[in-house]
Design a protein around this motif. Structure first.
Motif, PDB file in Angstrom:
ATOM      1  N   ASP A  15       0.855  -1.183   0.000  1.00  8.79           N
ATOM      2  CA  ASP A  15       0.000   0.000   0.000  1.00  8.79           C
ATOM      3  C   ASP A  15       0.888   1.228   0.000  1.00  8.79           C
ATOM      4  OD1 ASP A  15       0.163   1.015   3.004  1.00  8.79           O
ATOM      5  OD2 ASP A  15       0.025  -1.165   3.056  1.00  8.79           O
ATOM      6  N   LEU A  16       0.306   2.397   0.248  1.00 12.69           N
ATOM      7  CA  LEU A  16       1.086   3.639   0.128  1.00 12.69           C
ATOM      8  C   LEU A  16       1.673   4.124   1.451  1.00 12.69           C
ATOM      9  CD1 LEU A  16      -1.123   5.738  -2.297  1.00 12.69           C
ATOM     10  CD2 LEU A  16       1.050   4.673  -2.803  1.00 12.69           C
ATOM     11  N   ASN A  17       1.247   3.516   2.566  1.00 14.26           N
ATOM     12  CA  ASN A  17       1.663   4.045   3.864  1.00 14.26           C
ATOM     13  C   ASN A  17       3.113   3.737   4.184  1.00 14.26           C
ATOM     14  OD1 ASN A  17      -0.956   5.016   5.047  1.00 14.26           O
ATOM     15  ND2 ASN A  17      -1.492   2.934   4.433  1.00 14.26           N
ATOM     16  N   ASN A  18       3.685   4.559   5.071  1.00 13.32           N
ATOM     17  CA  ASN A  18       5.024   4.279   5.591  1.00 13.32           C
ATOM     18  C   ASN A  18       5.045   2.886   6.204  1.00 13.32           C
ATOM     19  OD1 ASN A  18       6.241   6.676   4.997  1.00 13.32           O
ATOM     20  ND2 ASN A  18       5.656   7.640   6.917  1.00 13.32           N
ATOM     21  N   GLU A  19       6.119   2.153   5.961  1.00 18.54           N
ATOM     22  CA  GLU A  19       6.303   0.805   6.515  1.00 18.54           C
ATOM     23  C   GLU A  19       5.117  -0.115   6.185  1.00 18.54           C
ATOM     24  OE1 GLU A  19       6.762   3.481   8.850  1.00 18.54           O
ATOM     25  OE2 GLU A  19       8.835   3.567   8.192  1.00 18.54           O
ATOM     26  N   LEU A  20       4.431   0.163   5.089  1.00 22.79           N
ATOM     27  CA  LEU A  20       3.281  -0.658   4.660  1.00 22.79           C
ATOM     28  C   LEU A  20       2.323  -0.954   5.807  1.00 22.79           C
ATOM     29  CD1 LEU A  20       4.985  -3.296   2.324  1.00 22.79           C
ATOM     30  CD2 LEU A  20       4.069  -1.079   1.709  1.00 22.79           C
ATOM     31  N   TYR A  21       1.961   0.095   6.523  1.00 22.87           N
ATOM     32  CA  TYR A  21       1.065  -0.031   7.687  1.00 22.87           C
ATOM     33  C   TYR A  21      -0.140  -0.944   7.371  1.00 22.87           C
ATOM     34  CZ  TYR A  21      -1.560   1.806  11.781  1.00 22.87           C
ATOM     35  OH  TYR A  21      -2.245   1.949  12.945  1.00 22.87           O
ATOM     36  N   ILE A  49      -0.685 -16.393   6.786  1.00 19.76           N
ATOM     37  CA  ILE A  49      -0.233 -16.908   5.490  1.00 19.76           C
ATOM     38  C   ILE A  49       1.157 -16.311   5.252  1.00 19.76           C
ATOM     39  CG2 ILE A  49      -0.706 -16.987   2.998  1.00 19.76           C
ATOM     40  CD1 ILE A  49      -3.634 -16.348   3.650  1.00 19.76           C
ATOM     41  N   PRO A  50       2.113 -17.077   4.700  1.00 22.31           N
ATOM     42  CA  PRO A  50       3.425 -16.482   4.396  1.00 22.31           C
ATOM     43  C   PRO A  50       3.260 -15.226   3.546  1.00 22.31           C
ATOM     44  CG  PRO A  50       3.495 -18.829   4.033  1.00 22.31           C
ATOM     45  CD  PRO A  50       2.066 -18.501   4.355  1.00 22.31           C
ATOM     46  N   PHE A  51       4.031 -14.199   3.843  1.00 20.39           N
ATOM     47  CA  PHE A  51       3.740 -12.900   3.242  1.00 20.39           C
ATOM     48  C   PHE A  51       4.995 -12.164   2.802  1.00 20.39           C
ATOM     49  CE2 PHE A  51       3.411  -8.290   4.357  1.00 20.39           C
ATOM     50  CZ  PHE A  51       2.719  -7.910   3.231  1.00 20.39           C
ATOM     51  N   LEU A  52       4.913 -11.558   1.622  1.00 23.23           N
ATOM     52  CA  LEU A  52       5.966 -10.656   1.143  1.00 23.23           C
ATOM     53  C   LEU A  52       5.355  -9.278   0.955  1.00 23.23           C
ATOM     54  CD1 LEU A  52       7.706 -12.703  -1.714  1.00 23.23           C
ATOM     55  CD2 LEU A  52       8.697 -12.110   0.491  1.00 23.23           C
ATOM     56  N   GLY A  53       5.888  -8.287   1.643  1.00 27.52           N
ATOM     57  CA  GLY A  53       5.399  -6.918   1.467  1.00 27.52           C
ATOM     58  C   GLY A  53       6.230  -6.211   0.413  1.00 27.52           C
ATOM     59  N   VAL A  54       5.557  -5.558  -0.542  1.00 26.47           N
ATOM     60  CA  VAL A  54       6.295  -4.890  -1.620  1.00 26.47           C
ATOM     61  C   VAL A  54       5.850  -3.447  -1.738  1.00 26.47           C
ATOM     62  CG1 VAL A  54       6.674  -6.977  -2.954  1.00 26.47           C
ATOM     63  CG2 VAL A  54       4.621  -5.632  -3.360  1.00 26.47           C
ATOM     64  N   TYR A  55       6.756  -2.596  -2.248  1.00 28.04           N
ATOM     65  CA  TYR A  55       6.385  -1.202  -2.466  1.00 28.04           C
ATOM     66  C   TYR A  55       6.876  -0.714  -3.817  1.00 28.04           C
ATOM     67  CZ  TYR A  55       5.683   3.759  -1.827  1.00 28.04           C
ATOM     68  OH  TYR A  55       5.257   5.051  -1.974  1.00 28.04           O
ATOM     69  N   ALA A  56       5.959  -0.241  -4.626  1.00 23.60           N
ATOM     70  CA  ALA A  56       6.331   0.463  -5.853  1.00 23.60           C
ATOM     71  C   ALA A  56       5.314   1.582  -6.033  1.00 23.60           C
ATOM     72  CB  ALA A  56       6.332  -0.467  -7.043  1.00 23.60           C
ATOM     73  N   ALA A  57       4.947   2.232  -4.928  1.00 25.65           N
ATOM     74  CA  ALA A  57       3.895   3.260  -4.905  1.00 25.65           C
ATOM     75  C   ALA A  57       2.644   2.706  -5.581  1.00 25.65           C
ATOM     76  CB  ALA A  57       4.380   4.547  -5.539  1.00 25.65           C
ATOM     77  N   CYS A  58       2.109   3.419  -6.557  1.00 28.85           N
ATOM     78  CA  CYS A  58       0.855   2.983  -7.168  1.00 28.85           C
ATOM     79  C   CYS A  58       1.056   1.831  -8.141  1.00 28.85           C
ATOM     80  CB  CYS A  58       0.193   4.150  -7.865  1.00 28.85           C
ATOM     81  SG  CYS A  58       0.099   5.596  -6.818  1.00 28.85           S
ATOM     82  N   ALA A  59       2.318   1.437  -8.391  1.00 37.49           N
ATOM     83  CA  ALA A  59       2.563   0.290  -9.266  1.00 37.49           C
ATOM     84  C   ALA A  59       2.699  -0.993  -8.459  1.00 37.49           C
ATOM     85  CB  ALA A  59       3.815   0.514 -10.108  1.00 37.49           C
ATOM     86  N   SER A  60       2.376  -0.937  -7.161  1.00 35.42           N
ATOM     87  CA  SER A  60       2.555  -2.106  -6.292  1.00 35.42           C
ATOM     88  C   SER A  60       1.736  -3.316  -6.764  1.00 35.42           C
ATOM     89  CB  SER A  60       2.149  -1.777  -4.861  1.00 35.42           C
ATOM     90  OG  SER A  60       2.945  -0.748  -4.364  1.00 35.42           O
ATOM     91  N   TYR A  61       0.561  -3.044  -7.336  1.00 34.21           N
ATOM     92  CA  TYR A  61      -0.275  -4.168  -7.764  1.00 34.21           C
ATOM     93  C   TYR A  61       0.418  -4.946  -8.882  1.00 34.21           C
ATOM     94  CZ  TYR A  61      -4.616  -6.737  -8.488  1.00 34.21           C
ATOM     95  OH  TYR A  61      -5.563  -7.725  -8.566  1.00 34.21           O
ATOM     96  N   GLY A  62       0.923  -4.214  -9.864  1.00 35.99           N
ATOM     97  CA  GLY A  62       1.648  -4.858 -10.954  1.00 35.99           C
ATOM     98  C   GLY A  62       2.859  -5.609 -10.437  1.00 35.99           C
ATOM     99  N   LEU A  63       3.582  -4.966  -9.532  1.00 34.08           N
ATOM    100  CA  LEU A  63       4.776  -5.583  -8.959  1.00 34.08           C
ATOM    101  C   LEU A  63       4.423  -6.889  -8.258  1.00 34.08           C
ATOM    102  CD1 LEU A  63       7.751  -5.473  -8.099  1.00 34.08           C
ATOM    103  CD2 LEU A  63       7.086  -3.995  -6.218  1.00 34.08           C
TER     104      LEU A  63
END
Lengths: 155, 333
Positions: B81-87, B98-112
Motif C-alpha cells: 500500500d502507500l503508507n510508511n512501513e506498509l502499515y 499466510i506467508p507474506f511478502l510486502g512490496v512497495y512500488a507506490a501505485c505500481a505495487s499491484y503490478g509488482l
C-alpha cells in the motif's frame, strides 16, 4: 546521459505547455468575496463589542475581535466546514486570521489519534510553525534595529 | 529475458478477484462492478490507517470465501500500500497467518506483486498466490500532503487518491484468464518537480515500459484489445499519447484507457485529473476489466501499473520525481 537530458528538456516543455491553468479571474473574484466577507464579519464583531463593552479600550476590543474570529474559524474547522469555504475562497480564506486558526486546528484534529502529547501537541504547528518563526525572528530584528538606531524606547 | 520482458510458459491463471470500493468510487461510473461498496470511509474505526488495513484483510478474506479455500491452502501472499512501513498491508496480514511478502512500488505495487507472484508459480515453488493492495484517500493525504481539514484549494493538475482494496488469486489449476507475459519497468525521471503533477511525472515511465514490452514481443499496440495504464489521470494519459505519437506508436482512444480516468465521475471538479493510488488500478482491473475479460468483451489486455516514487522528504529536499511502471499482459484462454 546527454541524450537523456536533451529529452528531459523537450518533455518538460511539453508538460509546461499542457499544464491546466488556474482560472485566475474567477479565483481572484471568489477570494475577494470570501476575504471581504471575513473582514466585514470582523468589523461587525468589533462594532458590537464597542456597543456592549464601552468601558474597554480600543486595543483590548481589537484583541477580542481576533480571539472571536479565531474561535469561529476553529469551530468551523472542527465541524468540517472551513476547508469547503477555503476551497472556494482560496487566499481570501487563508490569509486572514481565520486561515491561521484553520492551519493550527486542522493538524491538531488529524493527529489527535496519536494521543494528546505525542500527536496533537507536537503536530499542532506543523503548518503554522514557519509563520510563527518568521514573525518572531522579524520582530526580534526590528527590536534590535530600533535599539541600535533610535536607542531604547522610554517606557 | 529480452527487453526486461518475461513470457510465461506455464498456465498461470486468475482463479478469482475481489474489490472493495470506498464511497466516492462506489458512486462513480464503475460503482456497480465492485464486490463491496462502502458508504463511509471510517466505518467506526479509530483511524483511517486501521480502516485501510481492515479493508485489505477483508479483500483477502473475501477472496478465500469466493474460492472456498482455507488460509493454509494459500502458499504466499504478496501485497503493498502507500503508507510508511506498509502499515495497512502488514497489519492486515497479522490476521491471516499466510506467508507474506510486502512490496512497495507506490501505485505500481499491484503490478509488482502480480509479477512476483507469477514468477514464483512459474518457477514451481508455489501453487497458489494471493496478490493484494489497498489505498485510502485520507491516509495518503496525510502521508504525502496536508491535514484533511486544512483549507487548501486543489491544483487543477492534481489527482484524487482512490479508497479501496482488492485481491487476486493466481494459480495453475483453475481460471479462464491467464497471465501471458510481463515487463518489469525501469525507474524513469524526466525531471518533473511538481508534486501535484503525478500524471506528468509517471507518463514517461509508462511509455518506457510500454515500448519495451511491445518491442520485446514484436507486437503492435493493436495486438491488445485494451491497453490500460494505472493512474496517469486525464493529463498523464494525454501526455502518454503524445509521447507515443512522437515515437510512432499509435495508441488511440479505442484501445487505450487509464484506470484513473475510468474510476471517478469526471464532471466533479475537485477530482482534478482523475483517480490515483494503489487501489486505483486494483479496483478497476479486479472489478471491471476482469469481468469484461470473462464476458468476452476483451480477449487480450495489457495492464501498465504506474507509480511515482517520491516521498515527502524527497520533495522537501527539492528532488525531481522518479517513476516506475510494470506491465502485465492478460489473455483469455
Amino acid at each position: 546521459m546527454a541524450m537523456m537530458n536533451a529529452h528531459n528538456k523537450e518533455y518538460l516543455k511539453l508538460v509546461a505547455s499542457n499544464t491546466p491553468k488556474t482560472k485566475h479571474i474567477s479565483t481572484m473574484l471568489s477570494s475577494f468575496i470570501v476575504g471581504g466577507l471575513i473582514c466585514c464579519l470582523g468589523q461587525g464583531i468589533n462594532d458590537v463589542y464597542m456597543l456592549w463593552l464601552p468601558h474597554l479600550s480600543e486595543s483590548t476590543i481589537k484583541s477580542l475581535v481576533s480571539v472571536s474570529l479565531f474561535l469561529i474559524a476553529s469551530t468551523l474547522t472542527c465541524i468540517g466546514v472551513y476547508d469547503k469555504i477555503s476551497e472556494f475562497g482560496g487566499a481570501g480564506a487563508i490569509i486572514p486570521i481565520t486561515g491561521f486558526a484553520n492551519s493550527i486546528i486542522s493538524p491538531a484534529i488529524e493527529h489527535r489519534r496519536e494521543g494528546i502529547i505525542g500527536g496533537l501537541c507536537s503536530n499542532m504547528f506543523i503548518i503554522a510553525g514557519p509563520v510563527l518563526v518568521t514573525g518572531i525572528v522579524i520582530s526580534v530584528l526590528i527590536g534590535f534595529f530600533t535599539l541600535v538606531f533610535s536607542g531604547a524606547p522610554l517606557i | 529475458m529480452i527487453n526486461h520482458t518475461i513470457t510465461y510458459k506455464k498456465k498461470i491463471m486468475i482463479d478469482a478477484t475481489t474489490s472493495i470500493a470506498g464511497p466516492k468510487e462506489s458512486t462513480g461510473p464503475l460503482g456497480h462492478y465492485f464486490d463491496k461498496n462502502l458508504n463511509d470511509d471510517l466505518l467506526g474505526q479509530k483511524s483511517y490507517e486501521i480502516l485501510e488495513s481492515k479493508l485489505h484483510a477483508s479483500a483477502v478474506l473475501l477472496l478465500l470465501n469466493k474460492t472456498n479455500l482455507k488460509p493454509s491452502e494459500i502458499d504466499l501472499c504478496i501485497g503493498g500500500d502507500l503508507n510508511n512501513e506498509l502499515y495497512a498491508t502488514n497489519f492486515a496480514m497479522r490476521e491471516l497467518n499466510i506467508p507474506f511478502l510486502g512490496v512497495y512500488a507506490a501505485c505500481a505495487s499491484y503490478g509488482l506483486s502480480i509479477i512476483i507472484g507469477a514468477n514464483f508459480i512459474e518457477s514451481n515453488h508455489v501453487q497458489r498466490v494471493i496478490c493484494s493492495t489497498s489505498s485510502h484517500f485520507s491516509t495518503a493525504e496525510r502521508q504525502f500532503r496536508f491535514p484533511l481539514e486544512l483549507g487548501t484549494p486543489r491544483a487543477p493538475q492534481s489527482q484524487w487518491t482512490t479508497t479501496g482494496a482488492g485481491a487476486m488469486l493466481l494459480n495453475t489449476l483453475k481460471g479462464n484468464i491467464r497471465i501471458e507475459s510481463a515487463t518489469i519497468g525501469k525507474v524513469v525521471d524526466f525531471g518533473v518537480k511538481d508534486v501535484n503533477d503525478m500524471g506528468a511525472a509517471m507518463a514517461p515511465a509508462a511509455f518506457s515500459t510500454l515500448s519495451a514490452h511491445l518491442s520485446a514481443l514484436n507486437r503492435n499496440p493493436s495486438y491488445y484489445d485494451l491497453i490500460l495504464t494505472g493512474d496517469l489521470g486525464k493529463r498523464g494519459a494525454d501526455l502518454l499519447k503524445l509521447l507515443a505519437k512522437k515515437n510512432n506508436l499509435k495508441i488511440d482512444g479505442k484501445i487505450y484507457s487509464d484506470c484513473g480516468v475510468l474510476i471517478f465521475n469526471t464532471t466533479n471538479d475537485s477530482m482534478g485529473q482523475g483517480g490515483s493510488g494503489t487501489a486505483c488500478a486494483t479496483l478497476v482491473f479486479n472489478g471491471y476489466i476482469y469481468k469484461k475479460l470473462l464476458d468476452k468483451s476483451y480477449r487480450r489486455v495489457l495492464l501498465i501499473t504506474t507509480g511515482a516514487l517520491l516521498s515527502k522528504t524527497s520533495s522537501l529536499q527539492n528532488q525531481t520525481i522518479p517513476a516506475i511502471s510494470h506491465a502485465i499482459a492478460f489473455e483469455r484462454i
